[in-house]
Write a protein that holds these residues in place. Structure first.
Motif, PDB file in Angstrom:
ATOM      1  N   VAL A 196     -11.293  34.805  -9.994  1.00  0.00           N
ATOM      2  CA  VAL A 196     -11.776  36.091  -9.498  1.00  0.00           C
ATOM      3  C   VAL A 196     -10.638  37.107  -9.505  1.00  0.00           C
ATOM      4  O   VAL A 196      -9.502  36.787  -9.122  1.00  0.00           O
ATOM      5  CB  VAL A 196     -12.334  35.935  -8.067  1.00  0.00           C
ATOM      6  N   LEU A 197     -10.943  38.329  -9.937  1.00  0.00           N
ATOM      7  CA  LEU A 197      -9.985  39.430  -9.809  1.00  0.00           C
ATOM      8  C   LEU A 197      -9.986  39.908  -8.363  1.00  0.00           C
ATOM      9  O   LEU A 197     -11.022  40.349  -7.846  1.00  0.00           O
ATOM     10  CB  LEU A 197     -10.376  40.590 -10.724  1.00  0.00           C
ATOM     11  N   THR A 198      -8.820  39.836  -7.728  1.00  0.00           N
ATOM     12  CA  THR A 198      -8.749  40.186  -6.323  1.00  0.00           C
ATOM     13  C   THR A 198      -7.327  40.560  -5.957  1.00  0.00           C
ATOM     14  O   THR A 198      -6.407  40.471  -6.787  1.00  0.00           O
ATOM     15  CB  THR A 198      -9.237  39.004  -5.453  1.00  0.00           C
ATOM     16  N   ASN A 199      -7.138  40.971  -4.719  1.00  0.00           N
ATOM     17  CA  ASN A 199      -5.810  41.278  -4.184  1.00  0.00           C
ATOM     18  C   ASN A 199      -5.315  40.059  -3.403  1.00  0.00           C
ATOM     19  O   ASN A 199      -5.990  39.620  -2.464  1.00  0.00           O
ATOM     20  CB  ASN A 199      -5.862  42.483  -3.261  1.00  0.00           C
ATOM     21  N   PRO A 200      -4.171  39.492  -3.757  1.00  0.00           N
ATOM     22  CA  PRO A 200      -3.672  38.319  -3.044  1.00  0.00           C
ATOM     23  C   PRO A 200      -3.510  38.582  -1.550  1.00  0.00           C
ATOM     24  O   PRO A 200      -3.191  39.690  -1.131  1.00  0.00           O
ATOM     25  CB  PRO A 200      -2.318  38.052  -3.707  1.00  0.00           C
ATOM     26  N   ASN A 201      -3.735  37.520  -0.764  1.00  0.00           N
ATOM     27  CA  ASN A 201      -3.611  37.545   0.697  1.00  0.00           C
ATOM     28  C   ASN A 201      -4.532  38.585   1.324  1.00  0.00           C
ATOM     29  O   ASN A 201      -4.164  39.272   2.275  1.00  0.00           O
ATOM     30  CB  ASN A 201      -2.160  37.792   1.129  1.00  0.00           C
ATOM     31  N   SER A 202      -5.757  38.689   0.779  1.00  0.00           N
ATOM     32  CA  SER A 202      -6.771  39.589   1.323  1.00  0.00           C
ATOM     33  C   SER A 202      -8.090  38.840   1.454  1.00  0.00           C
ATOM     34  O   SER A 202      -8.352  37.880   0.719  1.00  0.00           O
ATOM     35  CB  SER A 202      -6.967  40.806   0.410  1.00  0.00           C
ATOM     36  N   ASP A 203      -8.927  39.268   2.388  1.00  0.00           N
ATOM     37  CA  ASP A 203     -10.260  38.698   2.505  1.00  0.00           C
ATOM     38  C   ASP A 203     -11.079  39.064   1.271  1.00  0.00           C
ATOM     39  O   ASP A 203     -10.902  40.141   0.685  1.00  0.00           O
ATOM     40  CB  ASP A 203     -10.947  39.215   3.761  1.00  0.00           C
ATOM     41  N   MET A 204     -11.988  38.183   0.900  1.00  0.00           N
ATOM     42  CA  MET A 204     -12.746  38.357  -0.340  1.00  0.00           C
ATOM     43  C   MET A 204     -14.245  38.226  -0.082  1.00  0.00           C
ATOM     44  O   MET A 204     -14.686  37.419   0.731  1.00  0.00           O
ATOM     45  CB  MET A 204     -12.315  37.289  -1.362  1.00  0.00           C
ATOM     46  N   ARG A 205     -15.007  39.026  -0.814  1.00  0.00           N
ATOM     47  CA  ARG A 205     -16.461  38.853  -0.877  1.00  0.00           C
ATOM     48  C   ARG A 205     -16.821  38.710  -2.351  1.00  0.00           C
ATOM     49  O   ARG A 205     -16.604  39.625  -3.143  1.00  0.00           O
ATOM     50  CB  ARG A 205     -17.182  40.047  -0.241  1.00  0.00           C
ATOM     51  N   ILE A 206     -17.379  37.565  -2.705  1.00  0.00           N
ATOM     52  CA  ILE A 206     -17.638  37.265  -4.108  1.00  0.00           C
ATOM     53  C   ILE A 206     -18.980  36.556  -4.245  1.00  0.00           C
ATOM     54  O   ILE A 206     -19.417  35.831  -3.342  1.00  0.00           O
ATOM     55  CB  ILE A 206     -16.503  36.387  -4.706  1.00  0.00           C
ATOM     56  N   GLY A 207     -19.656  36.782  -5.362  1.00  0.00           N
ATOM     57  CA  GLY A 207     -20.966  36.206  -5.583  1.00  0.00           C
ATOM     58  C   GLY A 207     -20.929  34.969  -6.455  1.00  0.00           C
ATOM     59  O   GLY A 207     -19.983  34.726  -7.205  1.00  0.00           O
ATOM     60  N   THR A 208     -22.007  34.169  -6.381  1.00  0.00           N
ATOM     61  CA  THR A 208     -22.193  33.019  -7.259  1.00  0.00           C
ATOM     62  C   THR A 208     -23.684  32.738  -7.384  1.00  0.00           C
ATOM     63  O   THR A 208     -24.462  33.000  -6.453  1.00  0.00           O
ATOM     64  CB  THR A 208     -21.471  31.770  -6.736  1.00  0.00           C
ATOM     65  N   THR A 209     -24.068  32.200  -8.529  1.00  0.00           N
ATOM     66  CA  THR A 209     -25.464  31.792  -8.755  1.00  0.00           C
ATOM     67  C   THR A 209     -25.580  30.282  -8.892  1.00  0.00           C
ATOM     68  O   THR A 209     -26.614  29.778  -9.320  1.00  0.00           O
ATOM     69  CB  THR A 209     -26.018  32.457 -10.026  1.00  0.00           C
ATOM     70  N   GLU A 210     -24.540  29.543  -8.513  1.00  0.00           N
ATOM     71  CA  GLU A 210     -24.481  28.113  -8.816  1.00  0.00           C
ATOM     72  C   GLU A 210     -24.533  27.208  -7.605  1.00  0.00           C
ATOM     73  O   GLU A 210     -24.350  25.994  -7.732  1.00  0.00           O
ATOM     74  CB  GLU A 210     -23.204  27.820  -9.613  1.00  0.00           C
ATOM     75  N   LEU A 211     -24.794  27.738  -6.429  1.00  0.00           N
ATOM     76  CA  LEU A 211     -24.859  26.896  -5.232  1.00  0.00           C
ATOM     77  C   LEU A 211     -26.096  26.005  -5.268  1.00  0.00           C
ATOM     78  O   LEU A 211     -27.196  26.464  -5.624  1.00  0.00           O
ATOM     79  CB  LEU A 211     -24.872  27.756  -3.980  1.00  0.00           C
ATOM     80  N   PRO A 212     -25.965  24.725  -4.923  1.00  0.00           N
ATOM     81  CA  PRO A 212     -27.120  23.813  -4.920  1.00  0.00           C
ATOM     82  C   PRO A 212     -28.223  24.313  -3.999  1.00  0.00           C
ATOM     83  O   PRO A 212     -27.966  24.757  -2.869  1.00  0.00           O
ATOM     84  CB  PRO A 212     -26.512  22.498  -4.390  1.00  0.00           C
TER      85      PRO A 212
END
Length: 616
Positions: free
Chosen positions: A363-379
């Protein structure tokens, strides 16, 4: 020429040759109109076109390696040259509009600039396939191939990046001795994936620039200055291709069932499957929601400069300048698998380590920061896009740090029609845990997608003196007019060495360990960045001669010759920094790389350049 052991124990010579083709053309046009004494405008348009190709005469042949069980060594055959065949071209289109307005004590400039970068890229394994043969060599007299892995890899497409900015700056003559420079710039950067969809847009990036110059005694001979500037950085265009491209990356495993073409090492893929397929990328461009942090912040650096210049006498002047530069925020591609595994278990999705196996989602993100990211692969989510909120603590990455401090001492003997001399000494220090877009310590030029922030363990011990930290530099440049038409010049440069690392396997972080010798450990022991000494200091002397020929009214022909590295110095500038041998059978007890510390780069050999310049 390199000799390898073949599968049957014999030797052969590798005479393969690969080529890298690069080049291009630049076109530019500029128009300037002076409206009146106080106002002028200008417009500029330019195109830069570059092509880049990695090729060989053997690009139709597949990549073939043999892996021996006894040593885990990977041995290539001599039927191919380039691991990947690459074709691509880049086009950079720039439009710029500027206006200058002079109003009393103010000189105001404002304008806009637009840049579009289009990259076309296609990368595949040589011959369209990579075959890895697993060899049981427990009995050297009866080696047996028992498994073959077939890798299919290709990535490419057309990728665009668009940058737009507008700015205003004012040079204000406050008094006869004080000038203040102030400016404001707004940048917008947008990157597009292989489907033409925007996957990252950074806007409203306001950058302040401030500076002042003071004529201390009002005689023009002594000046003091200071400035501050913020500079926003775009996401590298290479990131479009690697992270947001329509990448296919699959691996299939079969029992060995003989060769379809033994000469080229092409197997019959008819044996029984030995393990499930690896599908790292299925040929579709990932949704931006799955590769870009929804909380992504801009990347920028801040710079502070202060200096003082004074006359030593009528001919000589001296100046002292201090510089401090700090990378305040960066954007990195980071693996988030470990954090996702914990998040999924805590949120009722169970064990997902069979999907997020350590290298599944970057994921493209800023290190040592909180993240909100999506996925379509969760069971159980049936392909629905689910957003995951991952804390900086869960992700486990430190801040990205790069700092630079320098003090320059400069002496100048002004040109008097006969000779001149400039001399400079620089003390500088570059430190942190992030060199920048690329890495020179491990030779990785994958701009914006280096391994450094791929796993938290790869950052253990990463803080220290950076590869471009050359603590002392000296420069001397002089010119002497032998006659009115003949001028001789000389340039001396001296550099102290760069820090040396010892890269090895991470002893405890299995995800980082899988990257082979990329961690700041040597033989299982910590080896902090830059802790293994430095390369040798070196210097270079360049000389030049130029001759002016008047060939008519307002027409001059200048013939020039330059000799670079006059004494043909060949000091080592870089060494091999891989300490743990990557062919070691046990990464927790690795062998020492026999090439560790050996030279990998030297000074450029002496060369001569002739040039002719015609002005009219």
């Amino acid at each position: 020429m390199t000799t390898y052991d073949s599968v049957d124990g014999g030797n052969y010579t590798d005479g393969r040759v690969g080529y890298e083709d690069e080049g291009g053309l630049n076109y530019t046009a500029k128009w300037t109109s002076i409206i009146n004494d106080d106002f002028s405008i200008s417009a500029q348009y330019g195109i830069n076109k570059q092509h880049r190709t990695v090729r060989s005469e053997l690009d139709g042949n597949p990549v073939v390696y043999y892996r021996y069980d006894s040593t885990a060594a990977f041995v290539p055959t001599n039927t191919w040259a380039n691991f990947t065949a690459e074709q691509g071209d880049d086009e950079r289109e720039v439009i710029r509009l500027d206006a200058d307005w002079y109003a009393g004590d103010h000189s105001v400039r404002f304008g806009v600039d637009y840049e579009k970068l289009t990259s076309n890229s296609s990368t595949i394994n040589s011959g369209g396939a990579y075959y890895l043969y697993y060899v049981d060599d427990s009995d050297p007299s009866n080696e047996e191939i028992y498994q073959v892995r077939h890798r299919n890899y290709n990535v490419g497409g057309q990728f665009d990046s668009k940058n737009f900015a507008f700015y205003i700056q004012d040079q204000w003559q406050v008094t006869d001795t004080l000038v203040i420079n102030a400016g404001l710039r707004n940048d917008t950067f947008e990157n597009f994936n292989a489907d033409g969809d925007s996957f990252a847009k950074l806007d409203n990036q306001w950058a302040l620039r401030l500076g002042a110059v003071w004529d201390v005694f009002g005689d023009g001979e002594t000046k003091a200055w200071a400035s501050y500037g913020r500079y926003y950085l775009p996401i590298a265009a290479n990131t479009n291709i690697r992270l947001a491209g329509a990448e296919t990356y699959t691996q299939e495993y079969y029992e060995f069932d003989g060769f379809a073409d033994e000469a080229l090492g092409v197997p019959n893929l008819t044996g029984a499957k030995t393990q499930p397929n690896d599908v790292f990328a299925d040929g579709t461009a990932k949704s931006p929601d799955e590769i870009v942090d929804q909380n992504l912040d801009s990347m920028y650096s801040d710079e502070f400069i202060a200096g003082y210049q004074f006359q030593l006498n009528d001919e000589w002047s001296m100046s002292i300048q201090g510089t401090y530069r700090e990378l305040s925020t960066t954007i990195e591609d980071m693996a988030i698998d470990a954090a996702v595994i914990e998040w999924a278990a805590a949120n009722g999705y169970g064990d997902v380590s069979d999907i997020w196996d350590g290298f599944h989602q970057y994921v493209l993100t800023n290190p040592n920061s909180d993240m909100r990211i999506g996925t379509t692969e969760l069971p159980g989510a049936e392909g629905e896009l689910v957003y995951m909120d991952l804390s900086a603590e869960d992700l486990g990455y430190p801040d990205s740090i790069r700092k630079y401090a320098a003090v320059d001492f400069m002496w100048q003997r002004a040109w008097d029609g006969v000779w001149m001399l400039n001399a400079a000494y620089t003390w500088s220090h570059s430190w942190g845990n992030n060199e920048g877009y690329v890495r020179s310590d491990n030779g990785q030029d994958d701009a914006g997608l280096t391994t450094l922030f791929d796993q938290p363990g790869l950052l253990d011990g990463a803080y220290g003196d950076l590869p471009n930290d050359r603590r002392h530099q000296v420069k001397l440049y002089g010119a002497y007019a032998v006659t009115e038409d003949l001028t001789l010049g000389a340039n001396l440069q001296f550099w102290t060495g760069r820090p040396i690392n010892a890269f090895g396997y991470h002893p405890t972080d299995l995800f980082a360990q899988a990257y082979d010798s990329e961690s700041f450990f040597a033989g299982g022991e910590p080896a902090p960045r830059g802790s293994r000494g430095r390369t040798s200091s070196y210097y270079s002397v360049d000389v030049s001669a130029s001759y002016n020929i008047d060939i008519g009214e307002d027409q001059t022909l200048v013939v020039r010759a330059d000799i670079f590295n006059l004494f043909n110095n060949d000091r080592v500038t870089e060494v091999n920094e891989i300490y743990d041998d990557e062919s070691s059978a046990d990464p927790t007890n690795p062998d020492v790389n026999p090439n560790y510390g050996l030279p990998t780069a030297w000074q450029t050999p002496r060369y001569v350049r002739f040039s002719v310049n015609y002005s009219f």
